[in-house]
Design an enzyme around this catalytic site. Structure first.
Site, PDB file in Angstrom:
ATOM      1  CE  LYS A 226      -3.896   1.895   2.734  1.00 53.60           C
ATOM      2  NZ  LYS A 226      -4.756   1.655   3.922  1.00 53.60           N
TER       3      LYS A 226
ATOM      4  CB  SER B 273      -8.011   3.565   2.810  1.00 54.03           C
ATOM      5  OG  SER B 273      -7.233   2.946   3.814  1.00 54.03           O
TER       6      SER B 273
ATOM      7  CB  SER C  38      -8.298   0.663   5.677  1.00 53.90           C
ATOM      8  OG  SER C  38      -8.985   1.875   5.544  1.00 53.90           O
TER       9      SER C  38
HETATM   10  N1  GLN Z   1     -13.028   4.117   6.329  1.00 50.69           N
HETATM   11  C1  GLN Z   1     -12.477   4.490   7.610  1.00 50.69           C
HETATM   12  C2  GLN Z   1     -12.072   5.936   7.586  1.00 50.69           C
HETATM   13  O1  GLN Z   1     -12.304   6.581   6.640  1.00 50.69           O
HETATM   14  C3  GLN Z   1     -11.322   3.606   7.959  1.00 50.69           C
HETATM   15  C4  GLN Z   1     -10.121   3.902   7.188  1.00 50.69           C
HETATM   16  C5  GLN Z   1      -8.950   3.063   7.575  1.00 50.69           C
HETATM   17  O2  GLN Z   1      -9.103   2.014   8.189  1.00 50.69           O
HETATM   18  N2  GLN Z   1      -7.777   3.548   7.262  1.00 50.69           N
HETATM   19  O3  GLN Z   1     -11.506   6.437   8.513  1.00 50.69           O
END
Ligand code: GLN
Length: 465
Positions: A77, A152, A176
């Site tokens: 990532k 994400s 994410s």
């Molecule tokens: N979707 C969640 C957020 O926007 C989690 C994102 C993540 O786990 N990095 O914060």
């Protein structure tokens, strides 16, 4: 062995018996990316440096120094630092930034001889559930390219699902890794908080963030997790690793929260979930209903604590020493110009919200209250996990959604309502595909601290069906 369908363990076997080489596997990875990634867009960069990784791996194999990950192609990532490569967290703010060092997880993968194929797309600074907040544009779902891959870590999930790599690293702050795994039909593990070093991960919410694996099978996910976990000497928090194997083996009771309706799970997902539970019962598991009403407040708690931590972590991006910079008339206008042009809308929203909940007049009303509620949630989950060995629930309320379908930020936040709890409590959680017709849906297991083995065992039993 068809490359696109092979697991890391299949590849290990083929490398051992000499029917392939690390160099050949890398060629295959690049071929799949060339053939498929125009329509999916999982990768934001394919690394030239992977050739050198593959050569080193082939030497390790020849000299009989191979480890389980030697020669295995892995995607990373875009918020994990790889020395000498660009890393941007999919933000304009880090445009052109080259990492001066390897994250601890990368150091560990290098010691094992893994091949780092490239960096994958994500929501900017890991804020989002679809990759639509990326400066590079959206990653599409390999199962239906009109839909998002989730986020994400959507690029890492799609990279595995499309067959470009058997393994990828993601990060999970509120879901994410698990949410895109569920959307793309892969396995995704959010390890116990602190069990994997965060050194070299671009910080989002430091009390929530953890790096973890995405894979096609539970066994492969376990392999990558074993390689990256462990104590780290560099400043960050790493949990003491202890395992209580006896408890893990003896107890096969799965707790299911009794309020999944209130959390808002779709009927189709509930049907697939109930079928998966049924099958687990046939394999000898006992299902017990558990009461966890506090689960429903996860969003209210998370969307105070996470922006608070994000606003502090992102204060360092001022454009003065690295990354994107915009000139201004004086120092303050340079900060203002740089930060307002460098950050996207969602990141700005979190910085503003986070700064607000931490400000003197509101700290007690919001941040302190959220921290109290977080502790109450930790207690509730710990109590539940004394009665059952593992909790189970769907990973996401429904399947992958079409691009553009979650314009309202609150609707996007609602995607995480089943994943946030594991981050707020620090507990490990794993998503594994359930058997469905149509688009993938994941079942999520949550176990006690450092009991990842229990999660892998449940996931194996779901996958074997
Ligand atoms: N979707 C969640 C957020 O926007 C989690 C994102 C993540 O786990 N990095 O914060």
């Amino acid at each position: 062995m068809k490359y696109e369908e092979a697991t890391a363990q299949d590849m290990r076997q083929a490398l051992e018996d000499g029917s392939t080489t690390a160099t050949d596997l890398l060629k295959e990875a690049r071929r799949v990316i060339r053939e498929k990634d125009d329509s999916i867009h999982a990768f934001v960069e394919v690394f030239d440096s992977a050739d050198e990784d593959a050569r080193l791996a082939d030497t390790m194999i020849q000299e009989k120094r191979a480890t389980p990950l030697t020669g295995i192609p892995i995607a990373v990532k875009d918020n994990i630092c790889v020395k000498g490569r660009t890393v941007t967290a999919a933000s304009k703010m880090l445009e052109g930034f080259v990492s001066p060092y390897d994250a601890t997880v990368i150091t560990r993968l290098r010691e094992q001889g893994a091949v780092i194929v490239g960096r994958t797309n994500m929501d900017e600074f890991a804020m989002g559930s679809s990759t639509e907040h990326s400066v590079y544009g959206t990653t599409f779902n390999p199962h239906d390219t009109t839909r998002v891959s989730g986020g994400s870590s959507g690029g890492s999930a799609a990279a595995v699902a499309m067959g470009a790599v058997p393994l990828a690293l993601g990060s999970d702050t509120g879901g994410s890794i698990r949410q895109p795994a569920s959307f793309c039909g892969t396995v995704g593990l959010k390890p116990t908080y602190g069990s994997v070093s965060r050194h070299g991960l671009i910080a989002l919410g430091s009390s929530l963030d953890v790096i973890g694996p995405l894979a096609r099978t539970a066994d492969d996910a376990a392999l990558l997790y074993q390689a990256i976990k462990g104590e780290n000497k560099k400043y960050d928090s790493t949990a003491d690793l202890f395992e209580d194997a006896a408890t893990v083996k003896n107890s096969r009771v799965i707790g299911v929260p009794d309020n999944l309706d209130a959390v808002g799970v779709s009927q189709e997902t509930m049907d697939a979930f109930n079928a998966a539970l049924q099958a687990l019962q046939e394999k000898g598991y006992t299902i017990a209903s558990v009461s966890l009403p506090i689960m429903e407040h996860a969003g209210a708690i998370y969307y105070i604590i996470q922006p608070a931590e994000a606003s502090s972590n992102l204060a360092r991006f001022d454009g003065m020493r690295y990354g994107f910079h915009k000139d201004g008339d004086d120092l303050w206008s340079e900060y203002r110009e740089t930060r307002s042009a460098g950050f996207g809308d969602e990141v700005m929203r979190r910085i503003v919200a986070g700064t607000y909940v931490l400000s003197a007049g509101y700290y007690d009303a919001y941040y302190r209250k959220a921290m109290d509620a977080r502790r109450a949630m930790q207690t509730a989950f710990s109590n539940a996990l004394e009665e059952v060995s593992v909790l189970a629930m769907p990973t996401t309320p429904d399947t992958a959604f079409p691009e553009g379908a979650r314009q309202d930020p609150i609707a996007m936040y609602a995607e995480d309502r089943l994943t946030l709890q594991a981050n707020l409590t620090g507990l490990p959680a794993l998503s594994v595909p359930m058997h469905t017709d149509g688009l993938p849906r994941g079942i999520q297991f949550i176990s006690g601290y450092n009991r990842e083995e229990t999660l892998f065992a449940c996931a194996r039993d779901v996958q074997q069906r």
